[in-house]
Design a protein around this motif. Structure first.
Motif, PDB file in Angstrom:
ATOM      1  N   THR A  44       2.163 -10.303  -5.765  1.00  0.00           N
ATOM      2  CA  THR A  44       3.489 -10.500  -5.187  1.00  0.00           C
ATOM      3  C   THR A  44       4.098  -9.155  -4.837  1.00  0.00           C
ATOM      4  OG1 THR A  44       4.593 -10.430  -7.330  1.00  0.00           O
ATOM      5  CG2 THR A  44       3.813 -12.578  -6.571  1.00  0.00           C
ATOM      6  N   VAL A  45       4.868  -9.156  -3.763  1.00  0.00           N
ATOM      7  CA  VAL A  45       5.521  -7.923  -3.333  1.00  0.00           C
ATOM      8  C   VAL A  45       6.452  -7.406  -4.412  1.00  0.00           C
ATOM      9  CG1 VAL A  45       7.093  -6.925  -1.615  1.00  0.00           C
ATOM     10  CG2 VAL A  45       5.349  -8.566  -0.898  1.00  0.00           C
ATOM     11  N   ARG A  46       7.153  -8.323  -5.074  1.00  0.00           N
ATOM     12  CA  ARG A  46       8.125  -7.938  -6.093  1.00  0.00           C
ATOM     13  C   ARG A  46       7.464  -7.218  -7.272  1.00  0.00           C
ATOM     14  NH1 ARG A  46      13.197  -9.901  -6.281  1.00  0.00           N
ATOM     15  NH2 ARG A  46      12.586 -11.611  -4.891  1.00  0.00           N
TER      16      ARG A  46
ATOM     17  N   GLU B 278       9.180  -3.099  -5.901  1.00  0.00           N
ATOM     18  CA  GLU B 278      10.503  -3.723  -5.962  1.00  0.00           C
ATOM     19  C   GLU B 278      11.387  -3.281  -4.802  1.00  0.00           C
ATOM     20  OE1 GLU B 278      13.322  -6.318  -7.409  1.00  0.00           O
ATOM     21  OE2 GLU B 278      11.317  -6.003  -8.253  1.00  0.00           O
ATOM     22  N   SER B 279      11.231  -2.029  -4.354  1.00  0.00           N
ATOM     23  CA  SER B 279      12.065  -1.507  -3.268  1.00  0.00           C
ATOM     24  C   SER B 279      11.732  -2.150  -1.925  1.00  0.00           C
ATOM     25  CB  SER B 279      11.900   0.008  -3.161  1.00  0.00           C
ATOM     26  OG  SER B 279      10.567   0.355  -2.816  1.00  0.00           O
ATOM     27  N   SER B 280      10.566  -2.800  -1.830  1.00  0.00           N
ATOM     28  CA  SER B 280      10.156  -3.433  -0.573  1.00  0.00           C
ATOM     29  C   SER B 280      10.724  -4.836  -0.408  1.00  0.00           C
ATOM     30  CB  SER B 280       8.624  -3.492  -0.492  1.00  0.00           C
ATOM     31  OG  SER B 280       8.064  -2.198  -0.548  1.00  0.00           O
TER      32      SER B 280
ATOM     33  N   VAL C  54       0.832  -1.218   0.000  1.00  0.00           N
ATOM     34  CA  VAL C  54       0.000   0.000   0.000  1.00  0.00           C
ATOM     35  C   VAL C  54       0.859   1.257   0.000  1.00  0.00           C
ATOM     36  CG1 VAL C  54      -1.792   1.280   1.237  1.00  0.00           C
ATOM     37  CG2 VAL C  54      -1.876  -1.219   1.166  1.00  0.00           C
ATOM     38  N   LEU C  55       1.862   1.287   0.895  1.00  0.00           N
ATOM     39  CA  LEU C  55       2.692   2.494   1.028  1.00  0.00           C
ATOM     40  C   LEU C  55       3.947   2.447   0.163  1.00  0.00           C
ATOM     41  CD1 LEU C  55       2.470   3.023   4.906  1.00  0.00           C
ATOM     42  CD2 LEU C  55       0.997   3.970   3.110  1.00  0.00           C
ATOM     43  N   HIS C  56       4.287   1.285  -0.394  1.00  0.00           N
ATOM     44  CA  HIS C  56       5.493   1.114  -1.227  1.00  0.00           C
ATOM     45  C   HIS C  56       6.748   1.602  -0.508  1.00  0.00           C
ATOM     46  CE1 HIS C  56       2.721   0.160  -4.447  1.00  0.00           C
ATOM     47  NE2 HIS C  56       2.123   1.330  -4.313  1.00  0.00           N
ATOM     48  N   ALA C  57       6.843   1.274   0.768  1.00  0.00           N
ATOM     49  CA  ALA C  57       7.980   1.709   1.585  1.00  0.00           C
ATOM     50  C   ALA C  57       9.200   0.835   1.296  1.00  0.00           C
ATOM     51  CB  ALA C  57       7.609   1.609   3.063  1.00  0.00           C
ATOM     52  N   PRO C  58      10.406   1.331   1.600  1.00  0.00           N
ATOM     53  CA  PRO C  58      11.610   0.505   1.429  1.00  0.00           C
ATOM     54  C   PRO C  58      11.581  -0.691   2.385  1.00  0.00           C
ATOM     55  CG  PRO C  58      12.137   2.563   2.541  1.00  0.00           C
ATOM     56  CD  PRO C  58      10.736   2.700   2.053  1.00  0.00           C
ATOM     57  N   TRP C  59      12.344  -1.719   2.055  1.00  0.00           N
ATOM     58  CA  TRP C  59      12.267  -2.984   2.794  1.00  0.00           C
ATOM     59  C   TRP C  59      12.597  -2.842   4.271  1.00  0.00           C
ATOM     60  CZ3 TRP C  59      16.545  -4.988   5.252  1.00  0.00           C
ATOM     61  CH2 TRP C  59      17.779  -4.460   4.890  1.00  0.00           C
TER      62      TRP C  59
END
Length: 389
Positions: free
Chosen positions: A185-187, A191-193, A114-119
């Motif tokens: 999928t998260v990827r 991608e940054s997550s 949802v937020l596309h935050a870094p991993w």
């Protein structure tokens, strides 16, 4: 006897005690594997040795992909094992690791999808969500003296159904659909997550072998230092040994109970983050109606490691190794759940670890005594001859 001699003897005793504990755990593993072999023979005698060989080889059966799968599954298992072991050290049984793991998954997936935050931020979110869910049984235990096992079991299911409600009908929108079982999928979304792999995926020919295993090992070492080398860890263990005595000594037992369960929940939450942000699996509507097995698998890991944070690393590797090996069984003859049966037998035997440890101590001590007596008799005879001369 001077102090240096006493310290040397104490260190030797501690070392011997650790060796005996390892030997006792190895006895549990060997017996568990033998029981698994007997079960395989009962199912299909002709294929039993082949199936047993696949289980024992584990990830090495299919190189290098199998080894990569073992490492990918070991990382979250280390965290749930640490969660249970940390609570054990303070006299608490954290059977709620699955619920805390589920809330950690919610935190990681929300920040990722949802937020596309870094991993790394997704991991922190997973940790905080798990810590929050772990603190609740701790509060009930500390201030209302409600058994943490009962509270944790109830909150496992509350957490699971609450997370499903939020994911399927809440802020995730149309990313998940129970009717079409659509899974993002998260990827593919952010991608940054995804936790970086630093070339490990290419090395093991996988898509989910990331630096999660190194993160888990570092956290295990930190937990070991906190428990054994800090005042905070001493206070936690004191509450676990004798809460009343710790309270009499001026230690705030209520605060430590809450902190212990909070930290345990945080560790489980991080485990979920390492699992889903590495792409080992996705949150699937078809299987999300049951509690994650990873949380419960942390219990045998903690028991097998005797609640030692460093031992948890190796115990998690072993359980993952056996589990992956079970997945390579020929389904025409066997079911992969046989690996779970072997693990279950090992769990049961872990209850007798102290008994096995006692047998090992007696056996080794008996040999030492036998070797010591002839030497003492020889020295006595030599002294007698010297005195006569």
């Amino acid at each position: 006897m001077d102090n240096s001699t006493k310290n040397t003897k104490t260190k030797k005793f501690d070392l011997s005690s650790g060796v005996f504990s390892v030997l006792a755990s190895l006895i549990c593993i060997v017996i568990g594997l033998l029981v698994g072999l007997i079960i395989l023979y009962c199912i299909n005698a002709e294929q039993a040795l082949d199936g047993f060989g696949r289980i024992v080889k584990g990830g090495f059966y299919l190189m290098p992909k199998g080894l990569g799968s073992v490492l990918a599954q070991t990382a979250p298992l280390i965290m749930t094992g640490l969660s249970v072991a940390f609570a054990f050290k303070t006299g608490l049984f954290n059977i709620g690791a699955s619920g805390q793991y589920t809330l950690g998954a919610l935190g990681a997936l929300y920040f990722a999808l949802v937020l596309h935050a870094p991993w790394w931020l997704c991991l922190i979110a997973a940790m905080l969500f798990g810590a929050f869910w772990g603190a609740i049984p701790g509060l009930f235990k500390a201030y209302f003296n409600v058994n943490e096992v009962i509270t944790a079991i109830m909150f496992n299911w509350i957490g699971l159904y609450a997370v499903n409600e939020i994911i399927y009908k809440g802020t995730f929108g149309d990313m998940y659909d129970m009717k079409t079982t659509k899974t993002y999928t998260v990827r593919s979304v952010s991608e940054s997550s995804v936790i970086p792999d630093l070339g490990l995926n290419s090395l093991f020919n996988t898509k989910s072998t990331t630096i999660a295993i190194f993160i888990a090992v570092v956290i295990a070492i930190i937990v070991y230092i906190v428990i054994n080398k800090t005042t905070f860890g001493y206070e936690l263990k004191a509450c676990g040994y004798n809460k009343d005595a710790a309270k009499y000594a001026g230690i705030n037992d209520r605060k430590n109970i809450v902190l212990s369960m909070t930290i345990a929940g945080a560790l489980s939450g991080i485990g979920a983050g390492l699992y889903y942000l590495s792409g080992v699996a996705e949150w699937n509507p078809q299987v999300s109606t049951s509690l994650p097995a990873m949380g419960f698998n942390g219990i045998p890991v903690a028991l097998l490691a005797l609640s030692n944070p460093i031992g948890v690393i190796f115990a998690a590797l072993f359980v993952s190794h056996i589990t992956v090996g079970g997945g390579y069984l020929p389904t025409k003859y066997f079911q992969p759940e046989i690996a779970d049966v072997i693990i279950a037998v090992i769990i049961y035997l872990c209850a007798f670890v102290m008994l096995f440890k006692g047998f090992v101590v007696k056996a080794i001590s008996g040999k030492r005594e036998k070797n010591k007596r002839p030497a003492e008799q020889t020295d006595a005879s030599n002294n007698g001859k010297g005195a006569a001369q």
